[in-house]
Design a protein around this motif. Structure first.
Motif, mmCIF file in Angstrom:
data_model
loop_
_atom_site.group_PDB
_atom_site.id
_atom_site.type_symbol
_atom_site.label_atom_id
_atom_site.label_comp_id
_atom_site.label_asym_id
_atom_site.label_seq_id
_atom_site.Cartn_x
_atom_site.Cartn_y
_atom_site.Cartn_z
ATOM 1 N N HIS A 111 0.764 -1.326 -0.028
ATOM 2 C CA HIS A 111 -0.038 -0.151 -0.010
ATOM 3 C C HIS A 111 0.770 1.055 -0.099
ATOM 4 O O HIS A 111 0.383 2.210 -0.654
ATOM 5 C CB HIS A 111 -0.900 -0.066 1.322
ATOM 6 C CG HIS A 111 -1.744 1.351 1.420
ATOM 7 N ND1 HIS A 111 -2.823 1.568 0.509
ATOM 8 C CD2 HIS A 111 -1.664 2.160 2.466
ATOM 9 C CE1 HIS A 111 -3.325 2.752 0.812
ATOM 10 N NE2 HIS A 111 -2.835 3.229 2.025
ATOM 11 N N GLU A 112 2.013 1.179 0.678
ATOM 12 C CA GLU A 112 2.768 2.410 0.848
ATOM 13 C C GLU A 112 3.365 2.585 -0.511
ATOM 14 O O GLU A 112 3.681 3.672 -0.955
ATOM 15 C CB GLU A 112 3.730 2.269 1.980
ATOM 16 C CG GLU A 112 4.858 3.441 2.227
ATOM 17 C CD GLU A 112 5.731 3.478 3.177
ATOM 18 O OE1 GLU A 112 6.690 4.141 3.342
ATOM 19 O OE2 GLU A 112 5.554 2.468 4.128
ATOM 20 N N ASP A 113 4.029 1.534 -1.032
ATOM 21 C CA ASP A 113 4.282 1.591 -2.407
ATOM 22 C C ASP A 113 3.430 2.108 -3.552
ATOM 23 O O ASP A 113 3.786 2.750 -4.076
ATOM 24 C CB ASP A 113 4.946 0.179 -2.970
ATOM 25 C CG ASP A 113 6.368 -0.028 -2.219
ATOM 26 O OD1 ASP A 113 6.899 0.857 -1.611
ATOM 27 O OD2 ASP A 113 6.678 -1.179 -2.287
ATOM 28 N N ALA A 114 2.273 1.703 -3.301
ATOM 29 C CA ALA A 114 1.049 2.146 -4.292
ATOM 30 C C ALA A 114 1.115 3.398 -4.441
ATOM 31 O O ALA A 114 0.775 4.336 -5.319
ATOM 32 C CB ALA A 114 0.106 1.373 -3.817
ATOM 33 N N ILE A 115 1.382 4.469 -3.041
ATOM 34 C CA ILE A 115 1.199 5.736 -2.945
ATOM 35 C C ILE A 115 2.575 6.245 -3.483
ATOM 36 O O ILE A 115 2.709 7.183 -4.088
ATOM 37 C CB ILE A 115 1.132 6.091 -1.663
ATOM 38 C CG1 ILE A 115 -0.493 5.720 -1.213
ATOM 39 C CG2 ILE A 115 0.873 7.828 -1.351
ATOM 40 C CD1 ILE A 115 -0.913 5.777 0.193
ATOM 41 N N ARG A 116 3.617 5.800 -2.804
ATOM 42 C CA ARG A 116 4.909 6.531 -2.991
ATOM 43 C C ARG A 116 5.362 6.398 -4.443
ATOM 44 O O ARG A 116 6.174 7.279 -5.054
ATOM 45 C CB ARG A 116 5.977 5.789 -2.050
ATOM 46 C CG ARG A 116 6.110 6.453 -0.549
ATOM 47 C CD ARG A 116 6.378 7.767 -0.480
ATOM 48 N NE ARG A 116 6.255 7.988 1.025
ATOM 49 C CZ ARG A 116 7.070 8.100 1.856
ATOM 50 N NH1 ARG A 116 8.238 7.650 1.686
ATOM 51 N NH2 ARG A 116 6.882 8.596 3.145
ATOM 52 N N LEU A 117 5.133 5.231 -5.151
ATOM 53 C CA LEU A 117 5.633 4.947 -6.520
ATOM 54 C C LEU A 117 4.475 5.426 -7.537
ATOM 55 O O LEU A 117 4.809 5.063 -8.650
ATOM 56 C CB LEU A 117 6.109 3.517 -6.372
ATOM 57 C CG LEU A 117 6.888 3.068 -5.456
ATOM 58 C CD1 LEU A 117 7.470 1.850 -5.776
ATOM 59 C CD2 LEU A 117 8.257 4.022 -5.585
ATOM 60 N N ASP A 118 3.412 5.885 -7.323
ATOM 61 C CA ASP A 118 2.491 6.469 -8.177
ATOM 62 C C ASP A 118 3.081 7.367 -9.052
ATOM 63 O O ASP A 118 3.316 8.682 -8.524
ATOM 64 C CB ASP A 118 1.284 7.029 -7.570
ATOM 65 C CG ASP A 118 0.216 7.378 -8.314
ATOM 66 O OD1 ASP A 118 0.376 7.840 -9.421
ATOM 67 O OD2 ASP A 118 -1.081 6.701 -8.258
ATOM 68 N N PRO A 119 3.412 7.249 -10.231
ATOM 69 C CA PRO A 119 3.849 8.245 -11.167
ATOM 70 C C PRO A 119 3.232 9.701 -11.126
ATOM 71 O O PRO A 119 3.669 10.707 -11.469
ATOM 72 C CB PRO A 119 4.055 7.757 -12.549
ATOM 73 C CG PRO A 119 3.039 6.563 -12.435
ATOM 74 C CD PRO A 119 2.941 6.146 -11.206
ATOM 75 N N GLY A 120 1.723 9.390 -11.381
ATOM 76 C CA GLY A 120 1.049 10.482 -11.291
ATOM 77 C C GLY A 120 0.985 11.656 -10.372
ATOM 78 O O GLY A 120 1.112 12.602 -10.224
#
Length: 688
Positions: A111-120
């Protein structure tokens, strides 16, 4: 999308889905059931992802208002459940929490990666960062932009899609392994508790300590007396136990954690965690995990850490060898005829302390009754310094019957927050002592403050007083310093709330609070004999001060050994091949001259919770790094009259109250008028 998420769970049934209606939004512990946790985590994750999606899909040009503000407002359900669950899993775990924590670890990492690595999302943050000079925002808002851009960049937001996939895998695996390390350590610590059959073998312990050992055995339905292990290698009872065989059993049990084979062996986890961290650091563009971690700390790079620790280690090791020679003289003079061993050090140190300074730390216990230390010592010092008061709230329920709630108010009666103290050890609680928030103040979210302190004090039989050791009193003052930091921080944005500061700064306020333990007007108020009410004799207090640098060679060496061991594990590069934990430890300690077998490292790798499961990876140096600021601040208080409201207000307003809303070293310069100097630390530890 958000509407469908919000309607998926009934907030009238699950207490985590809306802010609590109790005072200060205290979680409704009496209403929380096991089934609420996973349901709330799932809901909270989906809710925050929906909130992030709305930010990213916004067709308008990125601004502070449409990007940073909704990002700060996101994830409130997840924050509520996470704060309560992880407090419970640390302080009152069971089979359910252990299993759920292992399930959650990879999910939360993803979940943290889904936020931190979101390119947009990263693109929007970068856009706001690029126009920060034209934003016209206040200093805290501009710092928020800086912090988000830095953290996302260092976390890999700018990597290629292929590298991001690899990074997600690293983070998922590491979250699982570090959680397993912690669970193994708790289980092995419980299993290795030392059972004593004959009370005569506990000679030297106080009546309350013997009572606590009897109670611990009774709770496990064992006959005899059970000595529970503490997190560090050296157990406090080693200073008192006259039976040398029992001392050896106790130290050997501590050192055996995680290396006995079987389900709770942590050696392979240590090797895999350190290897994966090194590989992840290379993926992120760093030479080592230590370089990755310190890049976003006040140290900035591992060479600065190495320079400081390397400056201290030779003098500490030299002092420890001199102390060792003195201890051997005591043994030789007694006619006992044996070579000093690691399990003898604390016991004979007390003999030297008594002979040299006439200070018997065991004799101090009757003056350190827990309730008096808390109310008339810890709370009293805070009242004198900051004007705050503490009122018991027995009407408010915490997570365990031993956890007690206090309402904190300012001098004018205005609310500050709630303080919860959970001081006794139990098999369901991890070792050590710590502070954590349940609710963190934020003007943006209009949230109050609830903070907790956990300790592991042995609980005597009902009706008997809880008498603390000198070190336990010091620890209580220390952890309460963290609590004050959490209570006093006044910020707009949740990212900066409480103790959300650089890891190598966070120990500074807690270390400063230790100074009030022996402040004359504080000590005289709480250090009274629990039976007679007589104050601790002033000549004893004077002798304590006179012996302040005594045994600092040992204590500094055991700490530095752990700090340098932590650095060694995390300075390896991704191509290094390490196959033997014991061999690596020995080599690392020998390289810095801290391989004295009589001074074991405070934490060996397989039970080094700080670095392999506790968030201090490549950061255990932070205690002594922060102590430079601490010692310099103690000098400032001394120079300016000590325990006064004027001094307290300055420290509160310019440091504690700042939270994380500005660079901490800038805050320190604002408070002190200059940068900190190292000389007070060298003087304190006898390292000149």
């Amino acid at each position: 999308m958000a509407d469908s998420v919000n309607s998926s769970v009934n907030s009238s049934v699950n207490p985590f889905l809306a802010p609590s209606t109790l005072p200060y939004q205290l979680p409704p512990f009496a209403d929380i059931r096991d089934e609420h946790y996973r349901e709330a985590f799932d809901h909270g994750i989906a809710e925050q992802l929906a909130e992030i999606a709305l930010i990213v899909s916004n067709p308008d040009e990125p601004t502070f208002e449409n990007t940073l503000l909704p990002l700060e407002r996101s994830g409130q359900t997840l924050q509520r459940v996470a704060a309560v669950f992880f407090n419970k899993s640390s302080s009152d775990s069971n089979d359910f929490t252990n299993a759920l924590e292992e399930e959650l670890a990879p999910l939360l990492a993803a979940h943290e990666d889904a936020i931190r690595l979101d390119p947009g999302l990263y693109a929007r943050i970068a856009s706001v960062h690029a126009q920060r000079e034209e934003l016209g925002r206040d200093a805290e808002s501009l710092y928020l932009v800086e912090r988000y851009h830095t953290e996302f960049t260092l976390s890999g937001a700018g990597l290629s899609d292929e590298d991001k996939a690899a990074l997600r895998d690293f983070n998922k695996r590491l979250s699982t392994l570090t959680t397993r390390f912690e669970k193994n350590l708790l289980a092995d610590t419980n299993e290795l508790a030392v059972l004593i059959d004959d009370v005569a073998q506990l000679d030297g312990l106080a009546a309350g300590e013997i009572s606590a050992a009897a109670e611990a055995a009774k709770e496990r339905r064992l006959n005899g007396y059970l000595i529970s292990l503490v997190l560090p290698t050296s157990h406090p009872y080693l200073a008192s136990l006259t039976n040398r065989e029992v001392r050896e059993r106790l130290l050997s049990a501590s050192a055996a954690r995680g290396i006995r084979g079987g389900a709770h062996d942590n050696r392979e986890l240590v090797l895999e965690i350190s290897r994966l961290r090194a590989e992840r650091a290379r993926l992120l563009g760093f030479d080592s995990h230590a370089a990755f971690v310190t890049a976003d700390e006040t140290a900035k790079n591992p060479d600065a850490v190495a320079e400081m620790l390397g400056r201290l280690a030779p003098a500490a090791a030299r002092n420890a060898r001199a102390e060792q020679a003195e201890l051997q003289k005591i043994i030789d003079g007694s006619g006992e005829g044996f070579e000093l061993a690691a399990w003898d050090w604390a016991f004979y140190t007390e003999k030297v302390r008594q002979a040299t300074f006439d200070v018997d730390t065991a004799a101090m216990r009757p003056y350190f009754e827990l309730e008096r230390v808390l109310q008339d010592g810890v709370f009293h010092a805070a009242t004198r310094l900051y004007g705050v008061t503490f009122t018991p709230r027995p009407d408010l329920v915490a997570w365990h019957p031993d956890a007690r709630v206090f309402e904190v108010s300012d001098e004018d009666g205005s609310p500050v927050g709630l303080y919860i103290g959970d001081f006794y050890t139990r098999d369901s609680k991890r070792g050590g002592a710590w502070m954590n928030p349940l609710i963190s103040q934020s003007a943006l979210l209009e949230t109050p403050t609830v903070v907790c302190n956990n300790m592991n004090i042995a609980k005597p039989t009902a009706g008997e007083p809880t008498l603390l050791s000198f070190d336990e009193v010091n620890t209580l003052f220390h952890e309460f310093g963290h609590a004050l930091h959490g209570l006093f921080a006044q910020v707009t944005y949740p990212k900066f709330s409480g103790t959300n500061v650089y890891r190598d700064f966070v120990e500074f306020p807690s270390q400063v609070n230790e100074m009030w333990m022996l402040q004359p007007e504080v000590l005289a108020n709480y250090a009274r004999h629990h039976e007679t009410g007589e104050p601790m004799p002033q000549d004893l207090v004077d002798r304590i001060h006179a012996s302040s640098t005594f045994n600092e060679g040992f204590s500094t060496s055991e700490y530095l050994a752990a700090a340098l061991l932590d650095q060694a594990w995390h300075r390896i590069d991704a191509d290094a091949v390490v196959t033997d934990v014991a061999e690596f430890e020995a080599s690392a300690l020998a390289a810095v001259g801290l391989d004295n077998p009589l001074v074991p490292t405070r934490y060996a790798s397989t039970y080094f919770a700080h670095t392999f499961s506790g968030g201090y990876d490549a950061g255990y140096y932070s205690y002594i790094w922060s102590e430079v600021l601490d010692a310099d601040t103690v000098d400032w208080f001394t120079e300016n009259g000590g325990l006064t409201r004027e001094n307290g207000d300055r420290f509160r307003d310019r440091l504690l109250g700042v939270g994380g809303r500005m660079d901490p070293l800038e805050a320190y310069r604002d408070f002190r008028g200059r940068d900190a100097i190292i000389q007070p630390l060298l003087d304190r530890r006898g390292l000149n």
